[in-house]
Design a protein around this motif. Structure first.
Motif, PDB file in Angstrom:
ATOM      1  N   ALA A 198      -7.072  11.117 155.751  1.00 42.85           N
ATOM      2  CA  ALA A 198      -7.199  11.646 157.112  1.00 42.85           C
ATOM      3  C   ALA A 198      -5.857  11.631 157.845  1.00 42.85           C
ATOM      4  CB  ALA A 198      -8.238  10.845 157.900  1.00 42.85           C
ATOM      5  N   CYS A 199      -4.980  10.704 157.479  1.00 42.49           N
ATOM      6  CA  CYS A 199      -3.678  10.594 158.154  1.00 42.49           C
ATOM      7  C   CYS A 199      -2.487  10.845 157.228  1.00 42.49           C
ATOM      8  CB  CYS A 199      -3.522   9.209 158.767  1.00 42.49           C
ATOM      9  SG  CYS A 199      -4.749   8.857 160.052  1.00 42.49           S
ATOM     10  N   HIS A 200      -2.629  10.555 155.942  1.00 46.93           N
ATOM     11  CA  HIS A 200      -1.515  10.637 154.996  1.00 46.93           C
ATOM     12  C   HIS A 200      -1.725  11.744 153.973  1.00 46.93           C
ATOM     13  CE1 HIS A 200       0.210   6.702 156.117  1.00 46.93           C
ATOM     14  NE2 HIS A 200      -1.046   6.351 156.321  1.00 46.93           N
ATOM     15  N   GLU A 201      -0.635  12.385 153.598  1.00 43.20           N
ATOM     16  CA  GLU A 201      -0.646  13.258 152.427  1.00 43.20           C
ATOM     17  C   GLU A 201      -0.517  12.317 151.234  1.00 43.20           C
ATOM     18  OE1 GLU A 201      -1.196  16.421 152.374  1.00 43.20           O
ATOM     19  OE2 GLU A 201      -1.007  16.834 154.512  1.00 43.20           O
ATOM     20  N   ILE A 202      -1.424  12.401 150.280  1.00 38.37           N
ATOM     21  CA  ILE A 202      -1.446  11.410 149.204  1.00 38.37           C
ATOM     22  C   ILE A 202      -1.021  11.966 147.852  1.00 38.37           C
ATOM     23  CG2 ILE A 202      -3.246  10.069 150.358  1.00 38.37           C
ATOM     24  CD1 ILE A 202      -5.177  11.214 148.159  1.00 38.37           C
ATOM     25  N   ASP A 203      -0.850  13.283 147.746  1.00 37.67           N
ATOM     26  CA  ASP A 203      -0.591  13.883 146.437  1.00 37.67           C
ATOM     27  C   ASP A 203       0.859  13.759 145.997  1.00 37.67           C
ATOM     28  OD1 ASP A 203      -3.232  14.705 145.924  1.00 37.67           O
ATOM     29  OD2 ASP A 203      -2.955  16.462 147.198  1.00 37.67           O
ATOM     30  N   ARG A 204       1.023  13.671 144.703  1.00 36.69           N
ATOM     31  CA  ARG A 204       2.329  13.595 144.066  1.00 36.69           C
ATOM     32  C   ARG A 204       3.167  14.808 144.486  1.00 36.69           C
ATOM     33  NH1 ARG A 204       3.182  10.737 139.767  1.00 36.69           N
ATOM     34  NH2 ARG A 204       1.011  10.788 139.137  1.00 36.69           N
ATOM     35  N   GLY A 205       4.417  14.560 144.824  1.00 40.27           N
ATOM     36  CA  GLY A 205       5.352  15.629 145.137  1.00 40.27           C
ATOM     37  C   GLY A 205       5.320  16.120 146.572  1.00 40.27           C
ATOM     38  N   VAL A 206       4.333  15.715 147.373  1.00 39.52           N
ATOM     39  CA  VAL A 206       4.251  16.162 148.769  1.00 39.52           C
ATOM     40  C   VAL A 206       5.088  15.222 149.624  1.00 39.52           C
ATOM     41  CG1 VAL A 206       2.724  16.576 150.739  1.00 39.52           C
ATOM     42  CG2 VAL A 206       1.945  17.098 148.418  1.00 39.52           C
ATOM     43  N   ARG A 207       6.082  15.794 150.290  1.00 41.36           N
ATOM     44  CA  ARG A 207       6.989  14.983 151.103  1.00 41.36           C
ATOM     45  C   ARG A 207       6.924  15.311 152.593  1.00 41.36           C
ATOM     46  NH1 ARG A 207       9.350  15.453 146.259  1.00 41.36           N
ATOM     47  NH2 ARG A 207      10.017  13.513 145.310  1.00 41.36           N
ATOM     48  N   GLU A 208       6.270  16.397 152.952  1.00 43.90           N
ATOM     49  CA  GLU A 208       6.145  16.753 154.366  1.00 43.90           C
ATOM     50  C   GLU A 208       5.028  15.925 154.984  1.00 43.90           C
ATOM     51  OE1 GLU A 208       8.161  18.801 156.110  1.00 43.90           O
ATOM     52  OE2 GLU A 208       9.332  18.881 154.252  1.00 43.90           O
ATOM     53  N   PRO A 209       5.302  15.247 156.106  1.00 50.49           N
ATOM     54  CA  PRO A 209       4.266  14.413 156.718  1.00 50.49           C
ATOM     55  C   PRO A 209       3.080  15.224 157.201  1.00 50.49           C
ATOM     56  CG  PRO A 209       6.306  14.340 158.001  1.00 50.49           C
ATOM     57  CD  PRO A 209       6.545  15.237 156.830  1.00 50.49           C
ATOM     58  N   SER A 210       1.981  14.542 157.362  1.00 53.59           N
ATOM     59  CA  SER A 210       0.756  15.171 157.850  1.00 53.59           C
ATOM     60  C   SER A 210       0.919  15.540 159.322  1.00 53.59           C
ATOM     61  CB  SER A 210      -0.412  14.205 157.680  1.00 53.59           C
ATOM     62  OG  SER A 210      -0.245  13.121 158.580  1.00 53.59           O
ATOM     63  N   THR A 211      -0.113  16.131 159.872  1.00 57.08           N
ATOM     64  CA  THR A 211      -0.074  16.536 161.276  1.00 57.08           C
ATOM     65  C   THR A 211       0.021  15.346 162.224  1.00 57.08           C
ATOM     66  OG1 THR A 211      -2.483  16.605 161.338  1.00 57.08           O
ATOM     67  CG2 THR A 211      -1.338  18.680 160.864  1.00 57.08           C
ATOM     68  N   VAL A 212      -0.329  14.152 161.779  1.00 55.35           N
ATOM     69  CA  VAL A 212      -0.206  12.965 162.635  1.00 55.35           C
ATOM     70  C   VAL A 212       1.101  12.220 162.362  1.00 55.35           C
ATOM     71  CG1 VAL A 212      -2.686  12.678 162.962  1.00 55.35           C
ATOM     72  CG2 VAL A 212      -1.549  11.480 161.091  1.00 55.35           C
ATOM     73  N   ASP A 213       1.978  12.833 161.579  1.00 54.72           N
ATOM     74  CA  ASP A 213       3.317  12.303 161.291  1.00 54.72           C
ATOM     75  C   ASP A 213       3.293  10.972 160.535  1.00 54.72           C
ATOM     76  OD1 ASP A 213       6.022  12.900 161.299  1.00 54.72           O
ATOM     77  OD2 ASP A 213       6.406  11.646 163.057  1.00 54.72           O
ATOM     78  N   ARG A 232      -6.092   6.282 143.711  1.00 61.06           N
ATOM     79  CA  ARG A 232      -6.090   7.626 144.296  1.00 61.06           C
ATOM     80  C   ARG A 232      -7.452   7.918 144.931  1.00 61.06           C
ATOM     81  NH1 ARG A 232      -6.992  12.735 144.574  1.00 61.06           N
ATOM     82  NH2 ARG A 232      -5.326  14.192 145.032  1.00 61.06           N
ATOM     83  N   ALA A 233      -8.527   7.510 144.260  1.00 63.32           N
ATOM     84  CA  ALA A 233      -9.873   7.729 144.811  1.00 63.32           C
ATOM     85  C   ALA A 233     -10.041   6.970 146.136  1.00 63.32           C
ATOM     86  CB  ALA A 233     -10.932   7.308 143.802  1.00 63.32           C
ATOM     87  N   ILE A 234      -9.505   5.781 146.217  1.00 63.25           N
ATOM     88  CA  ILE A 234      -9.560   4.999 147.457  1.00 63.25           C
ATOM     89  C   ILE A 234      -8.744   5.709 148.538  1.00 63.25           C
ATOM     90  CG2 ILE A 234      -8.858   2.831 148.559  1.00 63.25           C
ATOM     91  CD1 ILE A 234      -9.447   1.534 145.737  1.00 63.25           C
ATOM     92  N   ALA A 235      -7.580   6.222 148.169  1.00 64.42           N
ATOM     93  CA  ALA A 235      -6.729   6.946 149.123  1.00 64.42           C
ATOM     94  C   ALA A 235      -7.446   8.184 149.658  1.00 64.42           C
ATOM     95  CB  ALA A 235      -5.403   7.318 148.473  1.00 64.42           C
ATOM     96  N   VAL A 236      -8.171   8.872 148.791  1.00 65.01           N
ATOM     97  CA  VAL A 236      -8.941  10.043 149.229  1.00 65.01           C
ATOM     98  C   VAL A 236      -9.991   9.610 150.247  1.00 65.01           C
ATOM     99  CG1 VAL A 236     -10.646  11.754 148.470  1.00 65.01           C
ATOM    100  CG2 VAL A 236      -8.524  11.458 147.182  1.00 65.01           C
TER     101      VAL A 236
END
Length: 111
Positions: free
Chosen positions: A41-56, A32-36
């Motif tokens: 910057a491009c991906h939503e990384i948190d548990r339960g978040v299913r809506e894509p980021s602004t870059v899809d 998770r720390a690496i993902a942060v």
């Protein structure tokens, strides 16, 4: 999910269910720390978040929810260059930790 991700995952598909913590290939907290640091910057990384980021870009939860996503599928994905992603070169340990974090999201959609 992009066609490239789907293809890489499809090639490595083995089927999967929720992954017990002891079966994870690395440390999900470090992942998770690496993902942060590298992915947020491009991906939503948190548990339960299913809506894509602004870059899809697909969310980590959406990737984990895909039954085709296994450790092998993610390893194949990280070995393949992708036109829409930066050319990151994570170490073997970093890959294992990222994979562990993504797999830790399986079966736990609401955090």
């Amino acid at each position: 999910m992009s066609r490239t991700i789907g293809l890489a995952l499809g090639l490595a598909m083995l089927g999967s269910t929720a992954t017990p913590a002891q079966d994870l290939p690395g440390d999900p907290e470090r992942g998770r720390a690496i993902a942060v640091r590298w992915c947020i910057a491009c991906h939503e990384i948190d548990r339960g978040v299913r809506e894509p980021s602004t870059v899809d870009a697909p969310t980590f939860q959406a990737v984990a929810d895909d039954p085709a996503v296994t450790e092998l599928a993610l390893r194949a994905f990280f070995q393949t260059p992708h036109r829409d992603m930066p050319n990151l070169q994570p170490s073997a340990e970093d890959k294992a930790d990222l994979i562990a974090y993504i797999l830790s999201l399986k079966g736990r959609p609401d955090g």
